[in-house]
Structures are given as structure tokens and as C-alpha cells.
Design a protein around this motif. Structure first.
Motif, PDB file in Angstrom:
ATOM      1  N   PRO A  33       0.821  -1.216   0.000  1.00  0.00           N
ATOM      2  CA  PRO A  33       0.000   0.000   0.000  1.00  0.00           C
ATOM      3  C   PRO A  33       0.854   1.266   0.000  1.00  0.00           C
ATOM      4  N   ALA A  34       0.445   2.249  -0.788  1.00  0.00           N
ATOM      5  CA  ALA A  34       1.065   3.578  -0.777  1.00  0.00           C
ATOM      6  C   ALA A  34       0.312   4.450   0.223  1.00  0.00           C
ATOM      7  N   GLU A  35       0.755   5.696   0.353  1.00  0.00           N
ATOM      8  CA  GLU A  35       0.090   6.631   1.259  1.00  0.00           C
ATOM      9  C   GLU A  35      -1.403   6.737   0.900  1.00  0.00           C
ATOM     10  N   GLY A  36      -2.274   6.616   1.878  1.00  0.00           N
ATOM     11  CA  GLY A  36      -3.719   6.708   1.646  1.00  0.00           C
ATOM     12  C   GLY A  36      -4.357   5.378   1.284  1.00  0.00           C
ATOM     13  N   GLU A  37      -3.535   4.347   1.164  1.00  0.00           N
ATOM     14  CA  GLU A  37      -4.071   3.041   0.762  1.00  0.00           C
ATOM     15  C   GLU A  37      -4.055   2.055   1.932  1.00  0.00           C
ATOM     16  N   VAL A  38      -4.793   0.962   1.730  1.00  0.00           N
ATOM     17  CA  VAL A  38      -4.899  -0.081   2.748  1.00  0.00           C
ATOM     18  C   VAL A  38      -4.701  -1.434   2.077  1.00  0.00           C
ATOM     19  N   PRO A  82     -13.609   3.248  -9.710  1.00  0.00           N
ATOM     20  CA  PRO A  82     -13.593   3.894  -8.388  1.00  0.00           C
ATOM     21  C   PRO A  82     -14.821   3.606  -7.540  1.00  0.00           C
ATOM     22  N   SER A  83     -15.321   2.384  -7.565  1.00  0.00           N
ATOM     23  CA  SER A  83     -16.514   2.101  -6.768  1.00  0.00           C
ATOM     24  C   SER A  83     -16.188   2.174  -5.280  1.00  0.00           C
ATOM     25  N   LEU A  84     -17.222   2.218  -4.474  1.00  0.00           N
ATOM     26  CA  LEU A  84     -17.042   2.278  -3.029  1.00  0.00           C
ATOM     27  C   LEU A  84     -17.184   0.885  -2.428  1.00  0.00           C
ATOM     28  N   GLY A  85     -16.829   0.779  -1.151  1.00  0.00           N
ATOM     29  CA  GLY A  85     -16.737  -0.517  -0.495  1.00  0.00           C
ATOM     30  C   GLY A  85     -17.998  -1.352  -0.563  1.00  0.00           C
ATOM     31  N   VAL A  94      -8.114  -5.781   7.736  1.00  0.00           N
ATOM     32  CA  VAL A  94      -6.985  -4.928   7.367  1.00  0.00           C
ATOM     33  C   VAL A  94      -5.677  -5.573   7.840  1.00  0.00           C
ATOM     34  N   VAL A  95      -4.707  -5.675   6.920  1.00  0.00           N
ATOM     35  CA  VAL A  95      -3.395  -6.220   7.246  1.00  0.00           C
ATOM     36  C   VAL A  95      -2.408  -5.080   7.506  1.00  0.00           C
ATOM     37  N   GLU A  96      -2.513  -4.038   6.671  1.00  0.00           N
ATOM     38  CA  GLU A  96      -1.605  -2.894   6.824  1.00  0.00           C
ATOM     39  C   GLU A  96      -2.342  -1.651   6.338  1.00  0.00           C
ATOM     40  N   SER A  97      -2.274  -0.596   7.126  1.00  0.00           N
ATOM     41  CA  SER A  97      -3.015   0.610   6.762  1.00  0.00           C
ATOM     42  C   SER A  97      -2.089   1.804   6.624  1.00  0.00           C
ATOM     43  N   ARG A  98      -2.230   2.523   5.519  1.00  0.00           N
ATOM     44  CA  ARG A  98      -1.578   3.829   5.390  1.00  0.00           C
ATOM     45  C   ARG A  98      -2.645   4.907   5.195  1.00  0.00           C
ATOM     46  N   HIS A  99      -3.789   4.649   5.832  1.00  0.00           N
ATOM     47  CA  HIS A  99      -4.914   5.604   5.797  1.00  0.00           C
ATOM     48  C   HIS A  99      -5.370   5.819   7.231  1.00  0.00           C
ATOM     49  N   PRO A 100      -5.598   7.083   7.618  1.00  0.00           N
ATOM     50  CA  PRO A 100      -5.865   7.376   9.033  1.00  0.00           C
ATOM     51  C   PRO A 100      -7.130   6.717   9.585  1.00  0.00           C
ATOM     52  N   TRP A 114     -10.773 -11.546  -7.621  1.00  0.00           N
ATOM     53  CA  TRP A 114     -10.645 -12.872  -7.026  1.00  0.00           C
ATOM     54  C   TRP A 114      -9.182 -13.018  -6.577  1.00  0.00           C
ATOM     55  N   GLN A 115      -8.869 -12.442  -5.411  1.00  0.00           N
ATOM     56  CA  GLN A 115      -7.509 -12.434  -4.872  1.00  0.00           C
ATOM     57  C   GLN A 115      -7.568 -12.474  -3.353  1.00  0.00           C
ATOM     58  N   HIS A 116      -6.566 -13.084  -2.739  1.00  0.00           N
ATOM     59  CA  HIS A 116      -6.535 -13.104  -1.269  1.00  0.00           C
ATOM     60  C   HIS A 116      -6.158 -11.747  -0.691  1.00  0.00           C
ATOM     61  N   TYR A 117      -5.138 -11.126  -1.279  1.00  0.00           N
ATOM     62  CA  TYR A 117      -4.651  -9.840  -0.750  1.00  0.00           C
ATOM     63  C   TYR A 117      -4.887  -8.754  -1.787  1.00  0.00           C
ATOM     64  N   GLN A 118      -5.458  -7.626  -1.353  1.00  0.00           N
ATOM     65  CA  GLN A 118      -5.749  -6.541  -2.281  1.00  0.00           C
ATOM     66  C   GLN A 118      -5.431  -5.205  -1.621  1.00  0.00           C
ATOM     67  N   VAL A 119      -4.955  -4.283  -2.435  1.00  0.00           N
ATOM     68  CA  VAL A 119      -4.734  -2.917  -1.962  1.00  0.00           C
ATOM     69  C   VAL A 119      -5.843  -2.039  -2.511  1.00  0.00           C
ATOM     70  N   VAL A 120      -6.449  -1.234  -1.633  1.00  0.00           N
ATOM     71  CA  VAL A 120      -7.488  -0.310  -2.102  1.00  0.00           C
ATOM     72  C   VAL A 120      -7.259   1.073  -1.498  1.00  0.00           C
ATOM     73  N   GLN A 121      -7.769   2.067  -2.173  1.00  0.00           N
ATOM     74  CA  GLN A 121      -7.792   3.425  -1.633  1.00  0.00           C
ATOM     75  C   GLN A 121      -8.620   3.419  -0.353  1.00  0.00           C
TER      76      GLN A 121
END
Lengths: 352, 352
Positions: A33-38, A82-85, A94-100, A114-121
Motif C-alpha cells: 500500500p502507498a500513502e492513503g491506501e490499505v 472507483p466504486s465504493l466498499g 486490514v493487514v496494513e493501513s496507510r490511511h488514518p 478474485w484475490q486473497h490480498y488486495q490494496v485499495v484506496q
């Protein structure tokens, strides 16, 4: 060795019902994840008939049903960014968060592959309340429940004593739609197949259920709905829709919720006249659930939780073990051989 | 010699458009009212496309469109007893009353036959306010206006800036439906034929009008409605309905008000898929105006009178002189060659 990220890509365009060979189970790197991502790990993925619509057509072209995926793409679950959750077909942690707004361990809904691990905004991720039962979040209290609720509340609007017909009555949405109509005091008839027929009556409390594989649906409707159908909650389209349409009562409402019977085919013309819409003052209306989250999701969840607490809302889940078994399960679902709402389990459930 | 009662009976089943030879102009005795009844003399009779539907089919059998009239019957105007006055296609004056609510000279709506003098049950007769202009009572302020209003208000519900399409835009209902949408701030496109095309734009203030006899309706809609159609007020069904359906915008409403193009034919299957109803969240809804008199007629009349007073509601009436000319006028109406709302004059108008 780095932890792997099991993923599913489209191997070829399916012919009719999808098969295992149409998909490739591959390993991919776990994204960072980059800044703002999870980064989150999926626990469950919803299997839905509408996934068929998104698969490519012959020669790798977009599918006849508007599918935008191509051979080689990651297989989709839910709606792409850009759909929402709440449009996601995955729930997890959440495994790692770079979002407040998010912390490791949070229960969330998000991602679309269809993936185990995903990064999202982070702003597109939906945080689930701490008391959430993850296996319910995709069904009863999530999108499927909300679809049934929006269709019945905004369009069907069943009144006490009215006759409500629900197709795919043992499916993820039909189960809930019928029980909502029962809660409204309506007489509810289901249409289902296989062992779901008995389940719908014995466990869910529908007044009757037509076995579409062993009965003539039109004859059964004539017998079970002698005064016509006031609300038809349509999950399938095709011939079942036509049989119901011919038997609508005056002022009847047809809720166009899904067209599972047509997802494997090109669009079929509606083989009846619209004149009864005038004569009988019918209303035929379609909806897309995403339009209603902002306005009505909280109201839906409150009502649903109350019905669950009162023991008036039951739900059957069929848990599929891992992506290996998902293609075959999708084919069974499209063929109506599922046993309730299908979800694929990808990791141990911390809320189970 | 006793005063005579010119009347029209059905002479034979029409083939396609009705002709003069399908009707017989006869003389009948003037009926005598019993206790509780009223004899009235018609001043105007409304001519309506739906009259075609009520005519018998080949060999004198009931017509293919559900028509209940047979050869030899009095020709019908409006809905037969025990209907109420507002379902009548006739307005006139009381000649003799044996009902306490009516007095000689009262302006009334009632009766249901192509006849000058009719006896009706007093409780089924509608008394019109003394200031009524009889030629408006059957159109702008009567059933046709109310049909347009109910369809636009209860189903169409046009918002400012939306695009509204009205077929048969120069007809009795279409003229009003389009002006109501203009009053709501919508952009309004008509479909009409003949000299009505110019009338609809120049006199009624529609933003544009498609000439269905000289233009390809689909191409014209593509040009005039590049962002799709938000409300389609359908008075005709058939191919025009299909062209509009293909071009509906998301969340569009189709008001099924009439199917004039199909009144001469058996019911045609709707030749399109219903899947766009789901994808675009469309609503297709029919209505029958009689359901709404009790609840909404007063509200309609108040709004309509205000619009007339403000000069925002215009209306064109084509007056036909007597029953002799009515069959030919009915054929012109069914063929779209009327010039506005058609009424048949049977006696001098005391309010003209």
C-alpha cells in the motif's frame, strides 16, 4: 519465502456455463500500500450470478451481456474502482493501513478481484462495525439483503393479504425478499428447484413453493394464485417472467431485480404485449441497489436486525472452500443447484 | 309528431378503419324517465380512438380488442352503466328530472350512447358547475385533461431540465401532457403528423416536434434527445414506443396511456428485451383514469384553471357537425388526421 497471493485470472471465454478450465489459479505478489491506501486480506468472497455477465465473449471480445473483462484479466468480484466498499463482493481484515481511518485488524468490505490480498484506496473501503459477523456481511445484512429490501420496499410494497410471487426463492436475494413480504403480512409463493423447494416452505415459511423443474409453472400459478399476482419479484426473467406477467392482478407490481435465466444468453425480446400494463394498471420497474445506499442502507440494517432478533428472518449459506472450487460452484449457482447464498472462504473467519 | 331521437347503431363489423357503412343512423323514441331518473339532451359527444376497441369483430363476435359491442347495438360513447357521469363521453342539459338533485336546464355529463336524448339514473349523472363551458368539459377540464394530468403527475413526474417525449402530441391528451411538462420546466419534444406538427411548436410551445410521416422517428430522437429521454408519455404503442424505449435515459419513466396504433390490430408482442428496465432503472407504468377521480379530480381542475388563466394552457378543438359526419371523423382520428380534440355537436351550445 514471501507469503503468496492466490489469484484467479480468466483463461478463456466460457461457452455457456463456465467451467474450471475457463479460469487459471495463479500466484501473484502481495501488493504494497502507498500513502492513503490499505492492504487487506479477504476472508469471504460472494459468488453471484451476475459474474457470468462480466466474462468475455467468443474470441476474447467483450461478452454479449456487456461484460468488460478480457482473457488474461483478473476475475472480478463486485464493481471495479472507483466504486465504493459497499459495491465490493469481498469482506476481510486490514493487514496494513496507510490511511488514518483504518487500523490493522479492522473488519472491512472492499476490493474487487478474485484475490486473497488486495490494496485499495482508503476512502473507497467500507469499515464494518466491530460486532459484524463476516459471513452475514455479504448476505443478510449486506448487499443481497439490501437488494431484496429495496426491491420490496420501493417497488413491490406488498400489503397485508396480497399475493407475492418470488422467483429463485431459495437464492441469496429471493430468500430475503419472500420473508420481507411475509413480515408485511402478504401471502408468499416461491419458485425454486431441487431441495430448495422444501427449504423455502419448511424453514423460511413461504406459503407454497413451485418446483420449476418438475411442475408446469403456469399451471401451478393458476392453482396457487387464483386471484392473480399482486407483486412479482423477478430474479430470473425469461419464461418464468412471462408466466407471471400473464397472471398479474390489477395494480400489480413487477420488480425487475435480476435476469439469471438470461445471463448465459443474448438479450431476449419480451414475448408478450404491453397492453396489459395499461388494462391492469401494472408497474414494471427495475432498480440498481447502489443508487440507494446513501439514503436507505441504515434503515434497512435496522429493520433487518430487528427481524433477525425476532427469529423472523432466516438465511442459508453454502460455504465454498477456496478459489479451487469456485468455478464449479459458480456453474452450479447459474444452474440453480446452489443451496442458499454461496460464499467462497479464503481465510479463517475471525468472527465465526 | 313526437320529437325524434337521432341515434347510431352498429350496422356491421368494421374491417380496419371504420367507415360510414359500418354505422346506421336511425330514429328512436325519446325515452321517458322513471322515478329517480333524468332525461337529458346531449350537446357534445367526445370522439375517442378507444371507440374502435369497442366495436365487434368479424362475424359479429366481440372484437379482437375486448370489444363487447355487437352488430345491432347502439354505438357506445364512454363506459356503459353502472358507470358514473365522469366516465361518460357526453355533455348536455337536463330536459326533465325525476331526481331531487337535478332541475331542467342543469348542465350535466352522463349517458353512454350515440343518441341525442338519453335517460340515466340520477345518482350516476355528474352535475357540471354553472360557469362550465361545455366544449371544455369533455377536453381540457374533463377526462382528457385529467388523463394527461394523472399520467404526468403520478408517473411521469418531470423535473426541470428533463427531456419529455409525447406521442400523438397534437391529440386530445398529448396537447395537454406536453404543456403540463413545459409548465414543470421540462424540455418537451412531440411526435405528430400533418399540420399538427407546426401547431404543436408554434401554438403550444413544445421545443420541437417530429413529423412521424416524413421523418425517421429513431433518427430524429437521436438528434433531438442526445442525452436520452427522461419521460416518455406514450399514446400510441407500436413502433414509436419501441423507438422511444431504445433511447430512454437512466431512471426514465414510460407512461403507458394509450395504444392508438394498435387499436385496429390484435395485441402485438413488445419486440424488445426488458433488460434495459433493469440496467437503466426504468419504470413502465399504466393507469386508468377512472381510478383517480375521487382522490385527484378537484386538484387537477384547480391546477388546470390556473394554467388556463395564466395563458399557459392552449387547446384546439375540431367540432364535427352531427352523427352524419361522426364515422368519417372517427376514421380520420384513428388515422391521425384530426386537428386537435374531436367533439361531435348534436345541439346548439347554451354555453358557447
Amino acid at each position: 519465502m514471501a507469503q503468496t497471493n492466490p489469484s484467479v485470472r480468466i483463461a478463456r471465454a466460457p461457452q455457456g456455463l463456465p467451467t474450471r478450465e475457463d479460469f487459471a489459479l495463479v500466484d501473484e505478489p502481495i501488493p504494497v500500500p502507498a500513502e492513503g491506501e490499505v492492504l487487506f486480506r479477504a476472508v469471504y468472497m460472494s459468488l453471484d450470478p451476475s459474474m457470468r455477465r462480466k466474462l468475455p465473449g467468443p474470441q476474447g471480445a467483450p461478452g454479449p451481456l456487456g461484460g468488460t473483462q478480457r482473457v488474461g484479466d483478473l476475475m472480478i468480484a463486485g464493481v471495479p474502482p472507483p466504486s465504493l466498499g459497499y459495491m465490493s463482493g469481498l469482506v476481510g481484515q486490514v493487514v496494513e493501513s496507510r490511511h488514518p481511518d483504518f487500523t490493522q485488524g479492522d473488519l472491512v468490505q472492499g476490493g474487487c478481484w478474485w484475490q486473497h490480498y488486495q490494496v485499495v484506496q482508503g476512502h473507497s473501503l467500507e469499515k464494518l462495525p466491530a460486532e459484524t459477523k463476516l459471513s452475514e456481511a455479504l448476505g443478510l445484512l449486506g448487499q443481497h439483503g439490501f437488494v431484496a429490501w429495496v426491491g420490496m420496499r420501493n417497488i413491490g410494497n406488498a400489503k397485508p393479504g396480497e399475493t407475492v410471487l418470488v422467483s429463485a426463492a431459495g437464492g441469496a436475494i429471493g430468500m430475503i425478499a419472500g420473508q420481507l413480504a411475509k413480515a408485511d403480512g402478504a401471502r408468499v409463493i416461491g419458485i425454486a428447484s431441487g431441495d430448495k423447494v422444501a427449504y423455502v416452505v419448511d424453514e423460511l415459511g413461504f406459503d407454497a413453493c413451485i418446483d420449476r423443474t418438475n411442475e408446469d409453472v403456469g399451471e401451478a400459478l393458476d392453482r396457487l394464485c387464483p386471484d392473480g399476482i399482486d407483486v412479482y419479484f423477478d430474479n430470473v426473467g425469461g419464461q418464468v417472467m412471462l408466466a407471471a406477467y400473464d397472471r398479474m392482478a390489477d395494480f400489480g407490481r413487477i420488480v425487475i431485480c435480476g435476469m439469471a435465466s438470461e445471463y448465459n444468453a443474448v438479450e431476449l425480446p419480451f414475448g408478450a404485449s404491453l397492453r396489459p400494463v395499461l388494462r391492469k394498471r401494472l408497474r414494471i420497474e427495475g432498480f440498481v441497489v447502489y443508487d440507494h445506499y446513501a439514503d436507505q442502507f441504515a434503515e434497512f440494517q435496522a429493520e433487518m436486525k430487528a427481524l433477525i432478533a425476532e427469529g423472523r428472518m432466516k438465511y442459508r449459506i453454502e460455504v465454498i472452500d477456496g478459489f479451487e472450487n469456485a468455478p464449479e460452484a459458480l456453474a452450479r449457482l447459474l444452474d440453480g443447484r446452489n443451496k442458499g447464498k454461496m460464499i467462497v472462504q479464503l481465510a479463517p473467519d475471525p468472527t465465526g
